[in-house]
Motif scaffolding. Structure first.
Motif, short mmCIF file in Angstrom:
data_model
loop_
_atom_site.label_atom_id
_atom_site.label_comp_id
_atom_site.label_asym_id
_atom_site.label_seq_id
_atom_site.Cartn_x
_atom_site.Cartn_y
_atom_site.Cartn_z
N ALA A 168 23.08 -14.04 30.38
CA ALA A 168 24.11 -13.00 30.22
C ALA A 168 24.25 -12.66 28.75
O ALA A 168 24.04 -13.50 27.87
N GLY A 169 24.62 -11.40 28.49
CA GLY A 169 24.87 -10.93 27.12
C GLY A 169 26.26 -10.38 26.98
O GLY A 169 26.98 -10.21 27.97
N VAL A 170 26.67 -10.07 25.75
CA VAL A 170 28.04 -9.61 25.54
C VAL A 170 28.27 -8.20 26.08
O VAL A 170 29.42 -7.83 26.35
N THR A 171 27.19 -7.42 26.22
CA THR A 171 27.27 -6.12 26.89
C THR A 171 25.98 -5.94 27.69
O THR A 171 24.98 -6.62 27.44
N ILE A 172 26.00 -5.00 28.60
CA ILE A 172 24.80 -4.71 29.38
C ILE A 172 23.69 -4.19 28.46
O ILE A 172 22.49 -4.46 28.69
N ASP A 173 24.05 -3.47 27.40
CA ASP A 173 23.04 -2.98 26.48
C ASP A 173 22.36 -4.12 25.73
O ASP A 173 21.13 -4.11 25.55
N HIS A 174 23.13 -5.09 25.28
CA HIS A 174 22.55 -6.25 24.60
C HIS A 174 21.64 -7.03 25.56
O HIS A 174 20.54 -7.45 25.19
N TYR A 175 22.12 -7.22 26.77
CA TYR A 175 21.34 -7.94 27.79
C TYR A 175 20.03 -7.21 28.08
O TYR A 175 18.94 -7.82 28.10
N THR A 176 20.11 -5.90 28.28
CA THR A 176 18.92 -5.11 28.60
C THR A 176 17.93 -5.10 27.45
O THR A 176 16.71 -5.23 27.65
N ALA A 177 18.44 -4.98 26.23
CA ALA A 177 17.57 -4.98 25.06
C ALA A 177 16.86 -6.32 24.92
O ALA A 177 15.66 -6.37 24.60
N ALA A 178 17.57 -7.40 25.16
CA ALA A 178 16.96 -8.72 25.06
C ALA A 178 15.86 -8.89 26.09
O ALA A 178 14.77 -9.39 25.77
N LEU A 179 16.12 -8.50 27.32
CA LEU A 179 15.09 -8.58 28.36
C LEU A 179 13.86 -7.76 27.98
O LEU A 179 12.72 -8.22 28.15
N LEU A 180 14.09 -6.55 27.47
CA LEU A 180 12.98 -5.68 27.11
C LEU A 180 12.14 -6.32 26.01
O LEU A 180 10.89 -6.35 26.09
N CYS A 181 12.79 -6.85 24.99
CA CYS A 181 12.05 -7.47 23.89
C CYS A 181 11.31 -8.73 24.34
O CYS A 181 10.14 -8.92 24.01
N MET A 182 11.97 -9.58 25.11
CA MET A 182 11.33 -10.81 25.55
C MET A 182 10.15 -10.54 26.47
O MET A 182 9.16 -11.27 26.47
N SER A 183 10.24 -9.47 27.25
CA SER A 183 9.22 -9.20 28.26
C SER A 183 7.91 -8.71 27.66
O SER A 183 6.87 -8.77 28.32
N ASP A 184 7.93 -8.25 26.43
CA ASP A 184 6.72 -7.66 25.85
C ASP A 184 5.62 -8.70 25.71
O ASP A 184 4.60 -8.64 26.39
N VAL A 185 5.84 -9.71 24.84
CA VAL A 185 4.81 -10.74 24.64
C VAL A 185 5.39 -12.15 24.58
O VAL A 185 4.68 -13.10 24.27
N PHE A 186 6.68 -12.30 24.88
CA PHE A 186 7.33 -13.59 24.66
C PHE A 186 7.64 -14.37 25.93
O PHE A 186 7.76 -15.59 25.89
N ALA A 187 7.82 -13.69 27.07
CA ALA A 187 8.25 -14.42 28.27
C ALA A 187 7.85 -13.67 29.53
O ALA A 187 7.65 -12.45 29.52
N TYR A 188 7.76 -14.43 30.60
CA TYR A 188 7.64 -13.87 31.94
C TYR A 188 9.06 -13.65 32.46
O TYR A 188 9.83 -14.61 32.59
N ILE A 189 9.40 -12.40 32.73
CA ILE A 189 10.73 -12.09 33.25
C ILE A 189 10.68 -12.22 34.78
O ILE A 189 9.78 -11.69 35.43
N SER A 190 11.67 -12.92 35.32
CA SER A 190 11.64 -13.25 36.74
C SER A 190 13.06 -13.27 37.27
O SER A 190 13.97 -12.67 36.69
N THR A 191 13.26 -13.94 38.40
CA THR A 191 14.58 -14.18 38.97
C THR A 191 14.68 -15.65 39.34
O THR A 191 13.66 -16.35 39.48
N ALA A 192 15.89 -16.11 39.55
CA ALA A 192 16.08 -17.51 39.96
C ALA A 192 15.39 -17.77 41.30
O ALA A 192 14.81 -18.83 41.51
N THR A 193 15.46 -16.81 42.20
CA THR A 193 14.82 -16.98 43.51
C THR A 193 13.31 -17.15 43.37
O THR A 193 12.71 -18.03 43.99
#
Length: 200
Positions: A168-193
């Motif tokens: 979770a982030g302090v705003t949806i914009d911060h959360y979305t930006a973090a996901l976008l940046c991490m997804s490029d070359v830093f992490a596999y974005i997934s779900t808990a399921t």
């Protein structure tokens, strides 16, 4: 813009080389009215507990981090130019929030003085001693402690998975930006399921 979603290289992700990292789910970040309350932070608890249950089922190490600062504030550096005083040693704010399934055998990274869980801590040594190659990262906050930790983990050649519903982030914009940046070359974005479906 949506984050990039890649398929896991599942053959490289096994119970004996994977750890679950629960980042800074402390009272000062999660509790209602806390000095740095993260919107949605309390709603992460049941999601993270599902990940913890999955990890225990497969004997995957579980690591909880605690941001902590000296009472005299000497280790904040320039952080107080950006954040209010928080997570002082010996105060309830450093404790993990209620409801998390924490057990005595779980690992703790204490005295984390910076956003990055690796900087100045024994995290890398702990992971290497356990022969860990893959990290499932969850907790708060998405755009600060989680993202900075993910960046370092990737640069140290750990394969990182971030369940998007377990941060979770302090705003949806911060959360979305973090996901976008991490997804490029830093992490596999997934779900808990999707994570808990690994290995059947």
């Amino acid at each position: 813009m949506e984050p990039l979603v890649r398929s896991f290289p599942t053959q490289k992700i096994q119970p004996n080389n994977t750890a679950l990292l629960v980042i800074d789910m402390e009272r000062d970040f999660v509790d209602a009215g806390a000095v740095q309350e993260t919107p949605g932070g309390r709603e992460l608890v049941p999601v993270i507990n599902r990940l913890i249950s999955w990890a225990r089922q497969h004997t995957v190490p579980i690591i909880f981090t605690h941001e902590m600062h000296r009472p005299d504030k000497s280790d904040y550096g320039i952080e107080l130019e950006y954040d209010p005083v928080h997570c002082l040693e010996g105060t309830p704010g450093c404790e993990l929030t209620d409801g998390l399934d924490v057990q005595p055998q779980d690992y703790r990274i204490l005295n984390k003085r910076r956003y990055d869980c690796f900087m100045g801590t024994e995290l890398d040594l702990l992971l290497r001693s356990q022969k860990i190659e893959n990290l499932v990262c969850c907790g708060v906050t998405a755009h600060v402690c989680v993202m900075s930790t993910v960046f370092t983990a990737r640069n140290l050649d750990y394969r990182v998975i971030v369940p998007r519903d377990a941060i979770a982030g302090v705003t949806i914009d911060h959360y979305t930006a973090a996901l976008l940046c991490m997804s490029d070359v830093f992490a596999y974005i997934s779900t808990a399921t999707e994570v808990t479906q690994l290995w059947g």
